[in-house]
Design an enzyme around this catalytic site. Structure first.
Site, mmCIF file in Angstrom:
data_model
loop_
_atom_site.group_PDB
_atom_site.id
_atom_site.type_symbol
_atom_site.label_atom_id
_atom_site.label_comp_id
_atom_site.label_asym_id
_atom_site.label_seq_id
_atom_site.Cartn_x
_atom_site.Cartn_y
_atom_site.Cartn_z
ATOM 1 N N ARG A 109 -19.772 -15.301 -17.412
ATOM 2 C CA ARG A 109 -19.973 -14.910 -15.993
ATOM 3 C C ARG A 109 -18.767 -15.171 -15.106
ATOM 4 N NH1 ARG A 109 -25.349 -16.874 -16.695
ATOM 5 N NH2 ARG A 109 -26.667 -15.086 -17.204
ATOM 6 N N LYS A 131 -7.230 -6.194 -8.967
ATOM 7 C CA LYS A 131 -7.890 -5.041 -9.605
ATOM 8 C C LYS A 131 -7.769 -5.227 -11.102
ATOM 9 C CE LYS A 131 -7.413 -1.278 -6.268
ATOM 10 N NZ LYS A 131 -6.761 0.029 -6.015
ATOM 11 N N GLU A 173 7.235 2.407 -7.769
ATOM 12 C CA GLU A 173 6.179 1.757 -6.977
ATOM 13 C C GLU A 173 6.786 0.978 -5.801
ATOM 14 O OE1 GLU A 173 3.036 2.418 -7.548
ATOM 15 O OE2 GLU A 173 2.718 2.724 -9.700
ATOM 16 N N LYS A 211 2.445 -6.197 -0.464
ATOM 17 C CA LYS A 211 1.148 -6.121 -1.154
ATOM 18 C C LYS A 211 0.242 -7.260 -0.703
ATOM 19 C CE LYS A 211 -1.495 -4.705 -4.876
ATOM 20 N NZ LYS A 211 -1.662 -4.116 -6.166
ATOM 21 N N GLU A 221 -10.248 -2.215 -0.999
ATOM 22 C CA GLU A 221 -9.830 -0.841 -0.724
ATOM 23 C C GLU A 221 -10.850 -0.058 0.087
ATOM 24 O OE1 GLU A 221 -7.531 1.061 -3.891
ATOM 25 O OE2 GLU A 221 -8.272 2.969 -3.144
ATOM 26 N N ARG A 225 -5.714 -0.537 1.992
ATOM 27 C CA ARG A 225 -5.243 -0.672 0.607
ATOM 28 C C ARG A 225 -5.038 0.698 -0.042
ATOM 29 N NH1 ARG A 225 -6.906 -5.194 -3.978
ATOM 30 N NH2 ARG A 225 -5.502 -4.371 -5.551
ATOM 31 N N ASN A 229 -1.804 4.133 -2.631
ATOM 32 C CA ASN A 229 -1.963 5.287 -3.523
ATOM 33 C C ASN A 229 -1.103 6.481 -3.103
ATOM 34 O OD1 ASN A 229 -3.901 3.979 -5.135
ATOM 35 N ND2 ASN A 229 -5.459 4.392 -3.582
ATOM 36 N N HIS A 232 -0.191 9.171 -5.562
ATOM 37 C CA HIS A 232 -1.084 9.056 -6.720
ATOM 38 C C HIS A 232 -2.053 10.229 -6.862
ATOM 39 C CE1 HIS A 232 0.648 5.096 -6.838
ATOM 40 N NE2 HIS A 232 -0.085 4.726 -7.875
ATOM 41 N N HIS A 236 -2.115 11.744 -10.508
ATOM 42 C CA HIS A 236 -3.243 11.727 -11.441
ATOM 43 C C HIS A 236 -3.464 13.094 -12.084
ATOM 44 C CE1 HIS A 236 -4.863 7.900 -9.343
ATOM 45 N NE2 HIS A 236 -4.058 7.609 -10.340
ATOM 46 N N HIS A 249 3.535 6.095 -15.871
ATOM 47 C CA HIS A 249 2.800 6.184 -14.607
ATOM 48 C C HIS A 249 3.750 6.223 -13.395
ATOM 49 C CE1 HIS A 249 -0.305 5.628 -11.643
ATOM 50 N NE2 HIS A 249 0.283 4.520 -11.210
HETATM 51 P P1 NAD Z 1 2.516 -1.692 -19.862
HETATM 52 O O1 NAD Z 1 1.716 -2.893 -19.614
HETATM 53 O O2 NAD Z 1 2.011 -0.715 -20.859
HETATM 54 O O3 NAD Z 1 3.990 -2.132 -20.247
HETATM 55 C C1 NAD Z 1 4.935 -1.131 -20.557
HETATM 56 C C2 NAD Z 1 5.638 -1.403 -21.908
HETATM 57 O O4 NAD Z 1 6.600 -2.443 -21.705
HETATM 58 C C3 NAD Z 1 4.716 -1.904 -22.994
HETATM 59 O O5 NAD Z 1 5.105 -1.359 -24.216
HETATM 60 C C4 NAD Z 1 4.953 -3.415 -22.981
HETATM 61 O O6 NAD Z 1 4.668 -4.039 -24.219
HETATM 62 C C5 NAD Z 1 6.416 -3.459 -22.675
HETATM 63 N N1 NAD Z 1 6.894 -4.692 -22.061
HETATM 64 C C6 NAD Z 1 6.254 -5.476 -21.169
HETATM 65 N N2 NAD Z 1 7.070 -6.433 -20.731
HETATM 66 C C7 NAD Z 1 8.243 -6.264 -21.380
HETATM 67 C C8 NAD Z 1 9.488 -6.932 -21.331
HETATM 68 N N3 NAD Z 1 9.698 -7.952 -20.490
HETATM 69 N N4 NAD Z 1 10.486 -6.499 -22.133
HETATM 70 C C9 NAD Z 1 10.300 -5.415 -22.943
HETATM 71 N N5 NAD Z 1 9.156 -4.735 -23.021
HETATM 72 C C10 NAD Z 1 8.132 -5.151 -22.226
HETATM 73 O O7 NAD Z 1 2.752 -0.864 -18.506
HETATM 74 P P2 NAD Z 1 2.962 -1.295 -16.992
HETATM 75 O O8 NAD Z 1 3.752 -0.212 -16.388
HETATM 76 O O9 NAD Z 1 3.393 -2.684 -16.845
HETATM 77 O O10 NAD Z 1 1.474 -1.226 -16.412
HETATM 78 C C11 NAD Z 1 0.743 -0.035 -16.417
HETATM 79 C C12 NAD Z 1 -0.711 -0.387 -16.347
HETATM 80 O O11 NAD Z 1 -0.948 -1.112 -15.145
HETATM 81 C C13 NAD Z 1 -1.638 0.800 -16.323
HETATM 82 O O12 NAD Z 1 -2.708 0.559 -17.197
HETATM 83 C C14 NAD Z 1 -2.130 0.849 -14.881
HETATM 84 O O13 NAD Z 1 -3.425 1.371 -14.778
HETATM 85 C C15 NAD Z 1 -2.094 -0.596 -14.496
HETATM 86 N N6 NAD Z 1 -1.929 -0.829 -13.064
HETATM 87 C C16 NAD Z 1 -2.770 -1.690 -12.477
HETATM 88 C C17 NAD Z 1 -2.640 -1.971 -11.132
HETATM 89 C C18 NAD Z 1 -3.538 -2.961 -10.496
HETATM 90 O O14 NAD Z 1 -3.522 -3.082 -9.265
HETATM 91 N N7 NAD Z 1 -4.314 -3.687 -11.256
HETATM 92 C C19 NAD Z 1 -1.629 -1.363 -10.386
HETATM 93 C C20 NAD Z 1 -0.743 -0.494 -11.032
HETATM 94 C C21 NAD Z 1 -0.917 -0.219 -12.377
HETATM 95 N N1 GLY Z 2 -2.025 -0.507 -7.170
HETATM 96 C C1 GLY Z 2 -2.877 -0.221 -6.092
HETATM 97 C C2 GLY Z 2 -3.686 -1.355 -5.637
HETATM 98 O O1 GLY Z 2 -3.556 -2.469 -6.073
HETATM 99 O O2 GLY Z 2 -4.514 -1.152 -4.808
#
Ligand code: NAD
Ligand code: GLY
Length: 341
Positions: A109, A131, A173, A211, A221, A225, A229, A232, A236, A249
């Site tokens: 939980r 998130k 971003e 942020k 959001e 917030r 986007n 975005h 998308h 992305h």
């Molecule tokens: P990711 O986590 O897939 O990382 C990208 C690649 O880089 C992966 O292959 C990873 O293993 C590699 N990597 C990570 N750190 C490294 C390092 N220091 N050196 C070498 N390689 C490294 O992608 P991302 O761009 O970090 O995140 C994308 C994800 O985040 C998506 O799933 C998206 O939906 C999510 N996201 C979430 C939020 C949120 O607010 N929670 C906001 C934006 C994106």
């Molecule tokens: N990445 C968008 C948010 O955190 O709201």
């Protein structure tokens, strides 16, 4: 530098280049993937003092951001007999952070978790704000929870191993935040290079502050917030049309911002010259800024698949000049088709 995320009893700090020691008198499990673990796990392990510390390794990739992997992490948590006081630590990019946070939100939980983001995108955006979630066959991030971490540690040292494309995806971003919230920061980005270490740290601090302010004002959001986007809504559709395989992305966001700028220009919110300046900064980091739309009608219809399109209205976050934003959900189909064509 320490930045506060103010959310009453859920408040926490983002530490930038201040990870000296994480001391916990509880069990800890680090969730990571083979890529990150090979590069940075030892460094993190050297900084953790806990009653017991386990490592849970899951496969690398967005395609594993699903219920199956969540179940794998949960089973490891049970195998290691983590209890309600135990702490999960996410070591990786946004995929690891989103999944670790989601497991933390449901394990017994809800337990505590710490973010140690290792991509630029995760340091400036994904790790802050709570998130969490996974994808399913209906779309991205459709299952999840708001679950705030107890701390976030951003270390620029970890970014030194990041592939160039992944670095640039994070920069997209950052540009997004500058254009919508901070004109001075945007002008600074025009003049300075993020490939210089001290500039990078300064810019990460700037983005986390933006942020932090947004999340502290609107955790769930319901209002401001949504401005995060910007780009975005178009992104998308592009990600969907290209099966999530052509663009990272952040690259999709870059194209999405250029399209949003055309719309902002059509609505007299942004001048052609301002749009060009934004495009120039994106191109400075080799981000894509164009996309061939095969069918404007099809692209338009795909807007409605977005989980943020409520009551058949499509919400667009548009720049109002540089450093301010407008939220529009009443743009006619004719105007949108004109832009898409
Ligand atoms: P990711 O986590 O897939 O990382 C990208 C690649 O880089 C992966 O292959 C990873 O293993 C590699 N990597 C990570 N750190 C490294 C390092 N220091 N050196 C070498 N390689 C490294 O992608 P991302 O761009 O970090 O995140 C994308 C994800 O985040 C998506 O799933 C998206 O939906 C999510 N996201 C979430 C939020 C949120 O607010 N929670 C906001 C934006 C994106
Ligand atoms: N990445 C968008 C948010 O955190 O709201």
């Amino acid at each position: 530098m320490q930045i506060d995320i103010n959310l009453q009893e859920k408040s926490y700090k983002v530490f930038i280049n201040e990870l000296k020691k994480i001391s916990l008198d509880t069990k800890v499990a680090i969730v990571t993937n083979p890529t990150v673990s090979a590069l940075h796990l030892d460094t993190l392990l050297g900084k953790i003092a806990a009653s017991e510390c386990f490592v849970i390794t899951i496969p690398d990739g967005e395609q594993y951001k699903n219920f199956e992997t969540i179940n794998t992490i949960l089973e490891e948590c049970f195998t290691h007999r983590l209890d309600r006081k135990s702490v999960l630590i996410a070591l990786g990019g946004g995929v690891i952070g989103d999944m670790t946070g989601f497991v933390a939100s449901i394990y017994q939980r809800g337990i505590s978790f710490i973010q140690v983001p290792t991509t630029l995108l995760a340091q400036v955006d994904a790790s802050v704000g709570g998130k969490t979630g996974i994808n399913n066959k209906f779309g991205k991030n459709l299952v999840g929870a708001f679950w705030q971490p107890r701390a976030v540690y951003c270390e620029t040292e970890f970014l030194k191993t990041l592939p160039k494309r992944e670095f640039s995806a994070g920069v997209a971003e950052m540009i997004k935040m500058a254009v919508t919230f901070d004109k001075d920061f945007f002008e600074w980005l025009e003049l300075n290079s993020l490939h210089v270490e001290k500039n990078l740290q300064y810019a990460i601090e700037k983005c986390v502050k933006i942020k932090a302010d947004v999340v502290s004002r609107d955790e769930r959001e319901e209002g401001i917030r949504a401005v995060l986007n910007y780009g975005h809504t178009f992104c998308h559709v592009i990600e969907n049309e290209t099966n999530y395989s052509t663009y990272l992305h952040g690259e999709g966001v870059a194209i999405g911002m250029v399209l949003a700028n055309s719309l902002a220009n059509r609505l007299d919110l942004l001048s052609v010259e301002e749009g060009k300046r934004i495009q120039n900064v994106l191109e400075k980091y080799d981000l894509p800024t164009s996309y061939t739309i095969a069918s404007a009608e099809k692209f338009y219809d795909s807007f409605f698949l977005d989980k943020k399109s409520a009551n058949k209205k499509i919400k667009f976050i548009l720049p109002k000049g540089i450093g301010d934003f407008a939220i529009k959900d009443d743009i006619s189909k004719d105007v949108l088709l004109e832009i898409l064509q």
